[in-house]
Design an enzyme around this catalytic site. Structure first.
Site: not given
Ligand code: NOJ
Length: 567
Positions: A227, A293
């Site tokens: 993440d 991500e």
């Molecule tokens: C990316 C995640 O996919 C999202 O859902 C989240 O709110 C943020 N990162 C913070 O962790």
């Protein structure tokens, strides 16, 4: 809600497609062209009837995912969390939220997934913890200047009595990225105030994540989704810099900064962390995989996907591309080149838990203010669900023919549209409150799945669901589509089965003399994909039709349709 069992699965699933599950699969490259199914656990299936999806709900439905033909599951966070950000506010990264189950339930899930030949990927959230995490609670008690505060980013405020935040940095969810605590100090949170950012210069933080990666790897997890992979390290040298016009959170913040120089996004030293993690991944057989991500531009994103780092990164350019042949061709060509240059395989995503479902999004005219669209309840502009589904099916067949791995978000195999008209009284996404009720947020793609045509939550559980499902969900349910020729569920099953057979190599070759608005390419030995994004039917290229996303018209490929042909 009571403890009644979940509604039974309506019909036995179809037999698993051709590929024999290889339980002992030690192929180190299994992920390069895998189809990964994203499960948002709270919205998948509710086994205990409390309205929230849970691990046992997932385990019970695994045969269905195996029958769908996916290779792996990615589980969004299921860790203890007060759900300030849908589970991405993690209070303990090495446990299961009691509302979702236990570690034993997790082990049972992994065992069953592996028995069925499915790999399991879990989400790691390294940029921040929940404010309920023991470290943050300790930091609050320990006070300013304490070693416990040093695991996070605490600073004194500005102004005569420190009443102003230390910098003008903005949270991705809106408002200041700083929150004041009762003793007067401020802490950094790039997301919700309940998600304090960790200090990655601190050795405890580095060591704890190594422990977490080993913890899940030792339990049999095959890979990790990382993440906000690009935000871990920060320039925290005093004095912290204000960002002025560039203070807003998110990818836009990177514009106008030389690569690697933004104070908290995409800094070069972040890569040291992933090189360190790779050493841990490679102690396992097969090596654990990872996908970043990282909402950063293509060439910078590819750095996270280098073989000595995470191996893969989500390709958000493809997700953000509009439904236009020239733009898609450019994005696909660039994505393949970027991934290849990094020594990674490409990834393709159309939907996930953060974006408007593609059955709705692809119909919005380019440049639409999507928040205004959500605030209008999906009415301005109105999206014809049938036309949206038609386009989504074409986009999916195109995606599944591309070289690399595809990430499929739960419910897209049912053709679910965005639930754009959720009443604001039920919204749970912190974005809604944090923006002063200006941005509606992401709940519309997180509405619990419909499994049956009837029942209190369409088979999601024995009772209600944590977000209301619209009556239109009945017709999208698994029960309504299972075994029904031409349904979206059957289209995905057939496509995934064929894909396994047809995949050959990691390259494609574009056809050059195609009509305006048509994308056509060949994969390997005899797999041809053609998509008509123009407004008129076009002749089919040579080949035997193996699958189409919509019926052909007089032997022609109609608008918003993809065909797979074989030789
Ligand atoms: C990316 C995640 O996919 C999202 O859902 C989240 O709110 C943020 N990162 C913070 O962790």
């Amino acid at each position: 809600m009571t403890d009644r069992p979940t509604a039974p699965d309506p019909r036995p699933p179809h037999p698993a497609p051709d590929a024999t599950p290889d339980l002992s699969s030690r192929d180190p490259d299994w992920w390069r062209q895998a189809v990964v199914y994203q499960i948002y656990p709270r919205s998948f299936a509710d086994a205990d009837g409390d309205g929230l999806g849970d691990l046992r709900g997932i385990t019970r439905r695994l045969t269905r995912l195996s029958a769908l033909g996916v290779d792996a599951l990615w589980l969004s966070p299921f860790y203890p969390s007060e759900l300030a950000d849908g589970g991405y506010d993690v209070a303990d990264p090495r446990d299961v939220d009691p509302r979702l189950g236990t570690l034993d339930d997790f082990d049972a899930l992994v065992r069953e997934a592996h028995r069925l030949g499915l790999k399991v990927i879990v989400d790691i959230v390294p940029n921040h913890t929940s404010h309920q995490h023991v470290w943050f609670q300790e930091a609050l008690r320990a006070g300013p200047g304490s070693p416990a505060r040093d695991r996070y980013v605490f600073r004194d405020g500005r102004g005569a009595s420190g009443e102003l935040p230390p910098t003008d940095w903005q949270s991705v969810f809106g408002g200041s990225a700083w929150q004041r605590v009762p003793d007067g100090q401020w802490y950094l949170h790039l997301f919700a105030a309940e998600q304090p950012d960790l200090n990655w210069d601190h050795p405890d933080v580095r060591e704890d994540f190594r422990t977490t990666l080993r913890f899940w790897s030792d339990r049999g997890v095959d890979g990790f989704r990382i993440d906000v992979a690009h935000a871990l390290t920060k320039d925290l040298e005093e004095p912290l810099r204000d960002l002025g016009d560039h203070a807003a959170g998110g990818e836009a913040a990177l514009v106008d900064f030389a690569p690697g120089t933004h104070p908290f996004y995409d800094r070069d030293e972040t890569h040291e962390i992933y090189r360190d993690w790779r050493k841990i991944f490679d102690t396992y057989t097969p090596p654990r995989t990872a996908v970043a991500e990282a909402w950063v531009p293509g060439a910078r994103r590819a750095l996270y996907a280098r073989p000595d780092e995470l191996g893969q990164a989500f390709n958000f350019e493809y997700l953000e591309a509009v439904w236009d042949a020239d733009e898609l061709r450019q994005v696909i060509t660039d994505s393949l080149a970027t991934a290849q240059a990094a020594g990674a395989s490409a990834t393709w995503v159309l939907s996930n838990h953060d974006v408007i479902r593609h059955a709705s999004r692809l119909m919005l005219p380019p440049g639409t203010d999507t928040n205004a669209w959500l605030l209008s309840g999906g009415k301005a502009p109105a999206v014809d669900p049938e036309a949206g589904l038609r386009r989504a099916r074409a986009a999916t067949l195109l995606m599944l023919a591309l070289p690399g791995s595809a990430y499929v978000y739960q419910g897209e195999e049912l053709g679910l549209p965005e639930v754009a008209d959720l009443p604001t009284s039920v919204l749970q996404d912190p974005i809604w409150e944090q923006t002063g009720r200006v941005r509606k947020g992401r709940d519309g793609c997180r509405v619990p799945l419909p499994w049956t045509t009837t029942g209190p939550s369409y088979g999601f559980g024995a009772n209600g669901a944590w977000l209301p499902q619209p009556p239109s969900f009945a017709a999208y349910s698994v029960e309504a589509q299972d075994g029904v020729e031409g349904s979206t569920l059957e289209l995905y099953r057939t496509a995934l089965r064929l894909r396994r057979k047809l995949i050959d190599g990691e390259t494609l070759k574009w056809a050059e003399d195609t009509p305006e608005g048509v994308l056509q390419f060949d994969r390997g030995d005899g797999w041809r994909c053609v998509t008509n994004l123009s407004a008129a039917p076009v002749p089919l290229p040579p080949g035997e039709v193996a699958l189409t996303s919509a019926p052909l018209e007089d032997g022609h490929l109609p608008p918003d349709t993809t065909a797979w042909l074989t030789r």
